[in-house]
Design a protein around this motif. Structure first.
Motif, mmCIF file in Angstrom:
data_model
loop_
_atom_site.group_PDB
_atom_site.id
_atom_site.type_symbol
_atom_site.label_atom_id
_atom_site.label_comp_id
_atom_site.label_asym_id
_atom_site.label_seq_id
_atom_site.Cartn_x
_atom_site.Cartn_y
_atom_site.Cartn_z
ATOM 1 N N ARG A 1 0.828 -1.206 0.000
ATOM 2 C CA ARG A 1 0.000 0.000 0.000
ATOM 3 C C ARG A 1 0.864 1.259 0.000
ATOM 4 O O ARG A 1 0.574 2.225 -0.674
ATOM 5 C CB ARG A 1 -0.908 -0.029 1.239
ATOM 6 C CG ARG A 1 -1.886 1.096 1.323
ATOM 7 C CD ARG A 1 -3.044 0.841 0.390
ATOM 8 N NE ARG A 1 -3.137 1.950 -0.529
ATOM 9 C CZ ARG A 1 -3.696 1.907 -1.717
ATOM 10 N NH1 ARG A 1 -4.219 0.818 -2.150
ATOM 11 N NH2 ARG A 1 -3.750 2.947 -2.483
ATOM 12 N N ARG A 2 1.933 1.247 0.797
ATOM 13 C CA ARG A 2 2.821 2.415 0.849
ATOM 14 C C ARG A 2 3.517 2.633 -0.484
ATOM 15 O O ARG A 2 3.706 3.768 -0.916
ATOM 16 C CB ARG A 2 3.846 2.264 1.962
ATOM 17 C CG ARG A 2 3.256 2.436 3.336
ATOM 18 C CD ARG A 2 4.321 2.594 4.359
ATOM 19 N NE ARG A 2 5.257 1.476 4.306
ATOM 20 C CZ ARG A 2 5.765 0.866 5.362
ATOM 21 N NH1 ARG A 2 5.448 1.266 6.565
ATOM 22 N NH2 ARG A 2 6.600 -0.125 5.229
ATOM 23 N N LEU A 3 3.909 1.543 -1.143
ATOM 24 C CA LEU A 3 4.549 1.665 -2.441
ATOM 25 C C LEU A 3 3.580 2.241 -3.471
ATOM 26 O O LEU A 3 3.948 3.116 -4.263
ATOM 27 C CB LEU A 3 5.072 0.304 -2.912
ATOM 28 C CG LEU A 3 5.812 0.293 -4.236
ATOM 29 C CD1 LEU A 3 7.056 1.172 -4.169
ATOM 30 C CD2 LEU A 3 6.192 -1.131 -4.607
ATOM 31 N N LEU A 4 2.337 1.803 -3.449
ATOM 32 C CA LEU A 4 1.335 2.343 -4.369
ATOM 33 C C LEU A 4 1.035 3.804 -4.060
ATOM 34 O O LEU A 4 0.846 4.606 -4.977
ATOM 35 C CB LEU A 4 0.053 1.516 -4.319
ATOM 36 C CG LEU A 4 0.111 0.159 -4.999
ATOM 37 C CD1 LEU A 4 -1.186 -0.602 -4.788
ATOM 38 C CD2 LEU A 4 0.422 0.290 -6.476
ATOM 39 N N ASP A 5 0.980 4.151 -2.796
ATOM 40 C CA ASP A 5 0.769 5.555 -2.427
ATOM 41 C C ASP A 5 1.925 6.425 -2.934
ATOM 42 O O ASP A 5 1.706 7.513 -3.450
ATOM 43 C CB ASP A 5 0.633 5.708 -0.913
ATOM 44 C CG ASP A 5 -0.674 5.136 -0.380
ATOM 45 O OD1 ASP A 5 -1.619 4.971 -1.180
ATOM 46 O OD2 ASP A 5 -0.733 4.857 0.827
ATOM 47 N N TRP A 6 3.142 5.923 -2.772
ATOM 48 C CA TRP A 6 4.306 6.658 -3.260
ATOM 49 C C TRP A 6 4.239 6.812 -4.771
ATOM 50 O O TRP A 6 4.498 7.888 -5.307
ATOM 51 C CB TRP A 6 5.579 5.925 -2.843
ATOM 52 C CG TRP A 6 6.815 6.549 -3.395
ATOM 53 C CD1 TRP A 6 7.481 7.621 -2.891
ATOM 54 C CD2 TRP A 6 7.515 6.168 -4.580
ATOM 55 N NE1 TRP A 6 8.564 7.915 -3.687
ATOM 56 C CE2 TRP A 6 8.604 7.037 -4.734
ATOM 57 C CE3 TRP A 6 7.327 5.160 -5.516
ATOM 58 C CZ2 TRP A 6 9.506 6.929 -5.782
ATOM 59 C CZ3 TRP A 6 8.219 5.063 -6.561
ATOM 60 C CH2 TRP A 6 9.292 5.938 -6.686
ATOM 61 N N PHE A 7 3.886 5.738 -5.476
ATOM 62 C CA PHE A 7 3.796 5.775 -6.932
ATOM 63 C C PHE A 7 2.701 6.733 -7.390
ATOM 64 O O PHE A 7 2.871 7.459 -8.365
ATOM 65 C CB PHE A 7 3.532 4.363 -7.470
ATOM 66 C CG PHE A 7 3.623 4.252 -8.958
ATOM 67 C CD1 PHE A 7 4.831 4.403 -9.612
ATOM 68 C CD2 PHE A 7 2.493 3.984 -9.715
ATOM 69 C CE1 PHE A 7 4.918 4.292 -10.989
ATOM 70 C CE2 PHE A 7 2.574 3.868 -11.088
ATOM 71 C CZ PHE A 7 3.793 4.024 -11.723
#
Length: 83
Positions: A4-10
């Motif tokens: 989820r954090r990676l998708l938020d960053w992306f």
């Protein structure tokens, strides 16, 4: 949770940060050659002449930023349609 954090960053990453490397690696080594390097590697792939590991690595290197731009645009459109 890390996904989820990676998708938020992306999602928060500005598109220009992906467009610049995609253009630079997509058209390299312009203007010294008539066709972009990525196009030559894709032609080799479809002809079946892409055998050496360095050629495969080169294809991945040049294609990754272009694929990330496509993913970013697609994800942005998908998130916008969910609102």
């Amino acid at each position: 949770m890390p996904k989820r954090r990676l998708l938020d960053w992306f999602d928060q990453l500005p598109l220009i940060y992906l467009l610049i490397p995609a253009l630079m690696l997509g058209i390299a080594p312009w203007p010294s050659q008539p066709a972009p390097h990525l196009w030559e590697k894709l032609q080799m792939l479809f002809e079946g002449s892409l055998h050496r590991p360095i050629d495969l690595f080169d294809l991945v290197l040049h294609a990754t930023p272009v694929l990330l731009v496509g993913l970013k645009i697609g994800r942005s459109l998908w998130l916008r349609s969910r609102r």
